[in-house]
Design a protein around this motif. Structure first.
Motif, PDB file in Angstrom:
ATOM      1  N   UNK A 129       0.838  -1.209   0.000  1.00 10.72           N
ATOM      2  CA  UNK A 129       0.000   0.000   0.000  1.00 10.72           C
ATOM      3  C   UNK A 129       0.867   1.251   0.000  1.00 10.72           C
ATOM      4  N   UNK A 130       1.938   1.227   0.771  1.00 11.92           N
ATOM      5  CA  UNK A 130       2.864   2.357   0.784  1.00 11.92           C
ATOM      6  C   UNK A 130       3.496   2.535  -0.595  1.00 11.92           C
ATOM      7  N   UNK A 131       3.884   1.441  -1.221  1.00 13.32           N
ATOM      8  CA  UNK A 131       4.494   1.522  -2.553  1.00 13.32           C
ATOM      9  C   UNK A 131       3.519   2.073  -3.583  1.00 13.32           C
ATOM     10  N   UNK A 132       2.232   1.749  -3.455  1.00 17.33           N
ATOM     11  CA  UNK A 132       1.233   2.248  -4.409  1.00 17.33           C
ATOM     12  C   UNK A 132       0.932   3.723  -4.215  1.00 17.33           C
ATOM     13  N   UNK A 133       0.998   4.199  -2.975  1.00 17.23           N
ATOM     14  CA  UNK A 133       0.490   5.546  -2.690  1.00 17.23           C
ATOM     15  C   UNK A 133       1.568   6.599  -2.438  1.00 17.23           C
ATOM     16  N   UNK A 134       2.775   6.195  -2.115  1.00 14.58           N
ATOM     17  CA  UNK A 134       3.845   7.163  -1.840  1.00 14.58           C
ATOM     18  C   UNK A 134       4.699   7.299  -3.100  1.00 14.58           C
ATOM     19  N   UNK A 135       4.263   8.137  -4.007  1.00 17.85           N
ATOM     20  CA  UNK A 135       4.917   8.252  -5.301  1.00 17.85           C
ATOM     21  C   UNK A 135       6.279   8.929  -5.218  1.00 17.85           C
ATOM     22  N   UNK A 136       6.425   9.869  -4.306  1.00 15.64           N
ATOM     23  CA  UNK A 136       7.671  10.646  -4.246  1.00 15.64           C
ATOM     24  C   UNK A 136       8.644  10.066  -3.221  1.00 15.64           C
ATOM     25  N   UNK A 137       8.649   8.771  -3.081  1.00 18.20           N
ATOM     26  CA  UNK A 137       9.540   8.165  -2.087  1.00 18.20           C
ATOM     27  C   UNK A 137      11.000   8.288  -2.517  1.00 18.20           C
ATOM     28  N   UNK A 138      11.904   8.374  -1.538  1.00 19.49           N
ATOM     29  CA  UNK A 138      13.338   8.498  -1.847  1.00 19.49           C
ATOM     30  C   UNK A 138      13.890   7.227  -2.503  1.00 19.49           C
ATOM     31  N   UNK A 139      15.045   7.375  -3.123  1.00 19.22           N
ATOM     32  CA  UNK A 139      15.650   6.258  -3.848  1.00 19.22           C
ATOM     33  C   UNK A 139      15.948   5.073  -2.933  1.00 19.22           C
ATOM     34  N   UNK A 140      16.433   5.337  -1.684  1.00 19.42           N
ATOM     35  CA  UNK A 140      16.778   4.214  -0.807  1.00 19.42           C
ATOM     36  C   UNK A 140      15.542   3.400  -0.430  1.00 19.42           C
ATOM     37  N   UNK A 141      14.381   4.064  -0.273  1.00 14.11           N
ATOM     38  CA  UNK A 141      13.140   3.347   0.016  1.00 14.11           C
ATOM     39  C   UNK A 141      12.721   2.523  -1.201  1.00 14.11           C
ATOM     40  N   UNK A 142      12.851   3.106  -2.390  1.00 16.61           N
ATOM     41  CA  UNK A 142      12.492   2.378  -3.606  1.00 16.61           C
ATOM     42  C   UNK A 142      13.364   1.147  -3.791  1.00 16.61           C
ATOM     43  N   UNK A 143      14.636   1.264  -3.517  1.00 13.32           N
ATOM     44  CA  UNK A 143      15.543   0.115  -3.645  1.00 13.32           C
ATOM     45  C   UNK A 143      15.122  -1.000  -2.697  1.00 13.32           C
ATOM     46  N   UNK A 144      14.751  -0.629  -1.485  1.00 13.21           N
ATOM     47  CA  UNK A 144      14.310  -1.633  -0.503  1.00 13.21           C
ATOM     48  C   UNK A 144      13.023  -2.318  -0.965  1.00 13.21           C
ATOM     49  N   UNK A 145      12.075  -1.551  -1.492  1.00 16.28           N
ATOM     50  CA  UNK A 145      10.811  -2.125  -1.957  1.00 16.28           C
ATOM     51  C   UNK A 145      11.025  -3.037  -3.158  1.00 16.28           C
ATOM     52  N   UNK A 146      11.942  -2.682  -4.032  1.00 14.20           N
ATOM     53  CA  UNK A 146      12.204  -3.512  -5.209  1.00 14.20           C
ATOM     54  C   UNK A 146      12.878  -4.829  -4.843  1.00 14.20           C
ATOM     55  N   UNK A 147      13.481  -4.867  -3.654  1.00  8.71           N
ATOM     56  CA  UNK A 147      14.129  -6.102  -3.186  1.00  8.71           C
ATOM     57  C   UNK A 147      13.254  -6.856  -2.193  1.00  8.71           C
ATOM     58  N   UNK A 148      12.015  -6.428  -2.030  1.00  8.33           N
ATOM     59  CA  UNK A 148      11.127  -7.043  -1.041  1.00  8.33           C
ATOM     60  C   UNK A 148      10.909  -8.522  -1.368  1.00  8.33           C
ATOM     61  N   UNK A 149      10.825  -9.374  -0.340  1.00  7.31           N
ATOM     62  CA  UNK A 149      10.609 -10.807  -0.601  1.00  7.31           C
ATOM     63  C   UNK A 149       9.210 -11.129  -1.138  1.00  7.31           C
ATOM     64  N   UNK A 150       8.249 -10.221  -0.971  1.00  6.26           N
ATOM     65  CA  UNK A 150       6.878 -10.484  -1.417  1.00  6.26           C
ATOM     66  C   UNK A 150       6.679  -9.909  -2.822  1.00  6.26           C
ATOM     67  N   UNK A 151       6.225 -10.717  -3.786  1.00  4.40           N
ATOM     68  CA  UNK A 151       6.054 -10.217  -5.155  1.00  4.40           C
ATOM     69  C   UNK A 151       5.014  -9.109  -5.272  1.00  4.40           C
ATOM     70  N   UNK A 152       4.016  -9.089  -4.354  1.00  7.87           N
ATOM     71  CA  UNK A 152       3.011  -8.030  -4.412  1.00  7.87           C
ATOM     72  C   UNK A 152       3.625  -6.670  -4.128  1.00  7.87           C
ATOM     73  N   UNK A 153       4.589  -6.637  -3.243  1.00  5.99           N
ATOM     74  CA  UNK A 153       5.264  -5.382  -2.918  1.00  5.99           C
ATOM     75  C   UNK A 153       6.127  -4.930  -4.087  1.00  5.99           C
ATOM     76  N   UNK A 154       6.855  -5.857  -4.666  1.00  2.27           N
ATOM     77  CA  UNK A 154       7.716  -5.494  -5.802  1.00  2.27           C
ATOM     78  C   UNK A 154       6.866  -5.003  -6.968  1.00  2.27           C
ATOM     79  N   UNK A 155       5.723  -5.658  -7.199  1.00  4.91           N
ATOM     80  CA  UNK A 155       4.844  -5.221  -8.282  1.00  4.91           C
ATOM     81  C   UNK A 155       4.308  -3.817  -8.008  1.00  4.91           C
ATOM     82  N   UNK A 156       3.898  -3.550  -6.776  1.00  6.24           N
ATOM     83  CA  UNK A 156       3.378  -2.225  -6.429  1.00  6.24           C
ATOM     84  C   UNK A 156       4.441  -1.154  -6.586  1.00  6.24           C
TER      85      UNK A 156
END
Length: 451
Positions: A129-156
């Motif tokens: 939900x955070x990945x879907x709604x926080x569009x202006x997130x910093x690069x370090x947060x985006x890197x963490x989300x892209x490496x998330x173990x859950x595919x739903x998070x990576x897709x979001x």
């Protein structure tokens, strides 16, 4: 949505002229509360208290913060009933649980933690939900989300074009089934990446690639041979397709549509790349699309403000209604063009064409004499429509015309009384919501319902 069983209570709840005491009594009825919840603006504290008394957590669930006074907000936050106290947060949590869109501020309030912490929450649905709604997130947060173990998070995390994918993670995201479709739709692709993504012929992946606005001419040409209506339409609307390719691909999809192809219909009307690039093209190039067979190209052209008069004349006579409607929104459109368009087809677009500054509103009354009921409806846009015209429209077979009269500011009390008993619930609903409804009639509606 109109109440089918108690339309007058529902409409009365929305009536902007209903005083507080009427609304307080109305809050004791389910359908009355439903109407009140749809009112605009801040609700008086006494009305909110009544909603909470009779509706409990269900009402608190529907009360947005901007409709409450600061004191009532504090009252709900400290309410002894947990169903009421927790209702706003429960609403947000239910949206997160069902993976529905919700603002990042609401997520922070519901979970009581900042977005930076929620991006690493234990629940993957919260992280998504955070990945879907926080569009202006910093690069370090985006890197963490892209490496998330859950595919739903990576897709979001790759659902939108921004914040994008760092170069060092691009190959991994293109190889990940959870993210490659989203990434293929947004980022510039190399020849090698394009070849890898299209090699297997996977339909959804091909469609994603075809919608990528960064494709090269070579890539668009290779996709032109894909036998899929969505891909064909996307390629036809690409900046790289020549006139012959556009017409050929569009004709193929139109033929499939004529044979009853559902996917062809979706491709033509609900899918495919919007040719937004056309607005930035040189004028000479844009004008070549006046004769293109795809109406989407002409609709985009009609949205350009700098066309010569000859082009406007052709667009005003375009065979596609959507093209004519877009062209009619230009600032200097002649009044007769607007009138002719509305008289021929009614006014079912948003914002309505009758609201254009150039529309000849002094002619609205004359629409009441048109044969087509969809066009007669336009007369109701005239707040000064004479009573005889309102009476004729109130006797129409079409309920939407009667409903329009029921909500008209010039309706007489006699007409309003008649329409309150109309067999169509939506008509009675609109009559009860009309601010011209006398106070004593409001009280009779309440009394008839035992309130």
């Amino acid at each position: 949505m109109t109440s089918l069983t108690h339309p007058r209570l529902f409409g009365l709840g929305r009536n902007p002229a209903a005083p507080d005491d009427v609304l307080v009594r109305l809050a004791a009825h389910d359908h009355g509360r439903h109407g009140i919840h749809l009112r605009r603006g801040r609700l008086p504290d006494a009305v909110v208290e009544a909603l909470l008394t009779y509706g409990g957590g269900d009402s608190a669930f529907l009360l947005r913060a901007d409709r409450l006074s600061p004191g009532m907000l504090r009252r709900i936050e400290g309410h002894p009933d947990p169903a009421i106290r927790d209702a706003p947060a429960d609403f947000v949590r239910s949206m997160v649980e069902n993976e529905a869109p919700i603002g990042i501020e609401g997520i922070e309030e519901a979970y009581g933690r900042p977005r930076t912490a929620l991006a690493a929450a234990p629940d993957p649905k919260v992280r998504a939900a955070v990945a879907r709604s926080w569009w202006e997130r910093p690069l370090d947060v985006q890197v963490t989300l892209l490496a998330d173990p859950d595919p739903r998070v990576r897709a979001a995390a790759t659902l939108h074009a921004r914040p994008g994918v760092p170069p060092q993670l691009l190959d991994r995201c293109l190889a990940d089934p959870a993210t490659r479709g989203n990434v293929a739709r947004h980022i510039p692709l190399t020849r090698e990446q394009f070849a890898e993504l299209t090699r297997g012929g996977e339909q959804e992946l091909l469609r994603a690639v075809a919608e990528n606005p960064h494709l090269t001419a070579e890539m668009a040409a290779r996709l032109a041979d894909v036998d899929d209506p969505v891909v064909r339409v996307a390629v036809a609307r690409s900046r790289h397709a020549d006139a012959g390719t556009r017409d050929r691909l569009y004709a193929l999809v139109e033929a499939e549509h004529a044979d009853g192809g559902t996917e062809a219909y979706v491709a033509l009307h609900w899918h495919g790349l919007t040719p937004g690039w056309l607005r930035d093209a040189p004028l000479e190039e844009r004008l070549t699309h006046l004769e293109r067979s795809d109406p989407a190209m002409r609709r985009e052209l009609a949205s350009c403000p700098d066309l010569p008069q000859d082009a406007w004349r052709r667009l005003d006579g375009d065979p596609d209604l959507g093209v004519r409607q877009v062209a009619a929104r230009r600032p200097d459109v002649p009044p007769e063009v607007l009138e002719r368009l509305v008289r021929a087809h009614g006014d079912h677009v948003r914002p309505p064409l009758v609201e254009h500054p150039n529309f000849p509103r002094h002619k609205l009354c004359s629409f009441a004499e048109e044969a087509d009921p969809r066009v007669r409806r336009v007369a109701l846009e005239d707040p000064g429509l004479p009573v005889p015209a309102l009476e004729r429209l109130a006797a129409a077979e079409e309920s939407y015309l009667r409903r329009g009269v029921a909500g008209h500011p010039g309706v007489t009390l006699a007409l309003l009384e008649r329409l309150l008993s109309d067999p169509a619930p939506e008509v009675a609903d609109s009559a009860a919501a009309n601010p011209a409804l006398p106070l004593d009639r409001m009280h009779r509606i309440l009394a008839d319902a035992g309130l």
